[in-house]
Design a protein around this motif. Structure first.
Motif, PDB file in Angstrom:
ATOM      1  N   ALA A   1       0.809  -1.223   0.000  1.00  0.00           N
ATOM      2  CA  ALA A   1       0.000   0.000   0.000  1.00  0.00           C
ATOM      3  C   ALA A   1       0.842   1.274   0.000  1.00  0.00           C
ATOM      4  O   ALA A   1       0.505   2.248  -0.653  1.00  0.00           O
ATOM      5  N   ASP A   2       1.977   1.265   0.712  1.00  0.00           N
ATOM      6  CA  ASP A   2       2.803   2.479   0.751  1.00  0.00           C
ATOM      7  C   ASP A   2       4.143   2.294   0.042  1.00  0.00           C
ATOM      8  O   ASP A   2       5.028   3.135   0.145  1.00  0.00           O
ATOM      9  N   ASN A   3       4.306   1.199  -0.716  1.00  0.00           N
ATOM     10  CA  ASN A   3       5.484   0.952  -1.533  1.00  0.00           C
ATOM     11  C   ASN A   3       6.767   0.815  -0.723  1.00  0.00           C
ATOM     12  O   ASN A   3       7.838   1.161  -1.192  1.00  0.00           O
ATOM     13  N   SER A   4       6.690   0.307   0.504  1.00  0.00           N
ATOM     14  CA  SER A   4       7.860   0.280   1.381  1.00  0.00           C
ATOM     15  C   SER A   4       8.543  -1.085   1.480  1.00  0.00           C
ATOM     16  O   SER A   4       9.383  -1.287   2.337  1.00  0.00           O
ATOM     17  N   LEU A   5       8.191  -2.030   0.600  1.00  0.00           N
ATOM     18  CA  LEU A   5       8.875  -3.322   0.611  1.00  0.00           C
ATOM     19  C   LEU A   5       9.398  -3.668  -0.781  1.00  0.00           C
ATOM     20  O   LEU A   5       8.958  -3.108  -1.774  1.00  0.00           O
ATOM     21  N   LEU A   6      10.362  -4.572  -0.841  1.00  0.00           N
ATOM     22  CA  LEU A   6      10.894  -5.062  -2.111  1.00  0.00           C
ATOM     23  C   LEU A   6      10.249  -6.401  -2.409  1.00  0.00           C
ATOM     24  O   LEU A   6      10.018  -7.204  -1.504  1.00  0.00           O
ATOM     25  N   MET A   7       9.965  -6.659  -3.685  1.00  0.00           N
ATOM     26  CA  MET A   7       9.341  -7.925  -4.041  1.00  0.00           C
ATOM     27  C   MET A   7       9.799  -8.398  -5.420  1.00  0.00           C
ATOM     28  O   MET A   7      10.217  -7.607  -6.248  1.00  0.00           O
ATOM     29  N   CYS A   8       9.749  -9.698  -5.606  1.00  0.00           N
ATOM     30  CA  CYS A   8      10.064 -10.315  -6.890  1.00  0.00           C
ATOM     31  C   CYS A   8       8.912 -11.237  -7.233  1.00  0.00           C
ATOM     32  O   CYS A   8       8.434 -11.980  -6.375  1.00  0.00           O
ATOM     33  N   ASP A   9       8.419 -11.145  -8.473  1.00  0.00           N
ATOM     34  CA  ASP A   9       7.341 -12.050  -8.848  1.00  0.00           C
ATOM     35  C   ASP A   9       7.637 -12.757 -10.157  1.00  0.00           C
ATOM     36  O   ASP A   9       8.411 -12.284 -10.966  1.00  0.00           O
ATOM     37  N   LEU A  10       7.023 -13.920 -10.299  1.00  0.00           N
ATOM     38  CA  LEU A  10       7.154 -14.744 -11.486  1.00  0.00           C
ATOM     39  C   LEU A  10       5.755 -15.146 -11.905  1.00  0.00           C
ATOM     40  O   LEU A  10       5.026 -15.768 -11.128  1.00  0.00           O
ATOM     41  N   ASN A  11       5.364 -14.756 -13.127  1.00  0.00           N
ATOM     42  CA  ASN A  11       4.023 -15.053 -13.633  1.00  0.00           C
ATOM     43  C   ASN A  11       2.928 -14.586 -12.669  1.00  0.00           C
ATOM     44  O   ASN A  11       2.009 -15.318 -12.368  1.00  0.00           O
ATOM     45  N   THR A  12       3.073 -13.383 -12.160  1.00  0.00           N
ATOM     46  CA  THR A  12       2.152 -12.696 -11.246  1.00  0.00           C
ATOM     47  C   THR A  12       2.084 -13.301  -9.850  1.00  0.00           C
ATOM     48  O   THR A  12       1.299 -12.861  -9.024  1.00  0.00           O
ATOM     49  N   ALA A  13       2.895 -14.307  -9.542  1.00  0.00           N
ATOM     50  CA  ALA A  13       2.950 -14.862  -8.192  1.00  0.00           C
ATOM     51  C   ALA A  13       4.182 -14.313  -7.485  1.00  0.00           C
ATOM     52  O   ALA A  13       5.296 -14.372  -8.015  1.00  0.00           O
ATOM     53  N   ILE A  14       4.005 -13.770  -6.282  1.00  0.00           N
ATOM     54  CA  ILE A  14       5.137 -13.241  -5.520  1.00  0.00           C
ATOM     55  C   ILE A  14       5.988 -14.409  -5.044  1.00  0.00           C
ATOM     56  O   ILE A  14       5.504 -15.308  -4.362  1.00  0.00           O
TER      57      ILE A  14
END
Length: 88
Positions: free
Chosen positions: A61-74
């Motif tokens: 919601a506030d863009n404060s984490l890093l994430m990686c996704d593959l085919n729309t799955a985190i």
């Protein structure tokens, strides 16, 4: 090369790079400075057919984490609060 985005529909498109299809490992390095945080920002990614979609960026919601996704799955996600506006 440094890029400066205004935050409205900005991207750098290198076309379809077939060499990225089917990778089993990839290293990514970016320096990002946010003036303000939004809901989601992708640093680097590839959009293609089937199992060729992946991205690395910030989110929640506030863009404060890093994430990686593959085919729309985190597939990987950091704790919240590590991305802060006004700090490299």
């Amino acid at each position: 090369m440094a890029l400066d985005f205004d935050g409205t529909d900005d991207d750098v498109d290198h076309g379809d790079i077939a060499a990225l299809d089917g990778l089993t490992a990839l290293s990514v390095s970016v320096w990002v400075f946010y003036d303000t945080l939004s809901v989601f920002d992708c640093f680097v990614g590839k959009v293609g057919a089937g199992a060729e979609n992946w991205s690395f960026g910030t989110g929640n919601a506030d863009n404060s984490l890093l994430m990686c996704d593959l085919n729309t799955a985190i597939v990987a996600e950091s704790a919240t609060g590590i991305v802060v506006a006004g700090i490299w």
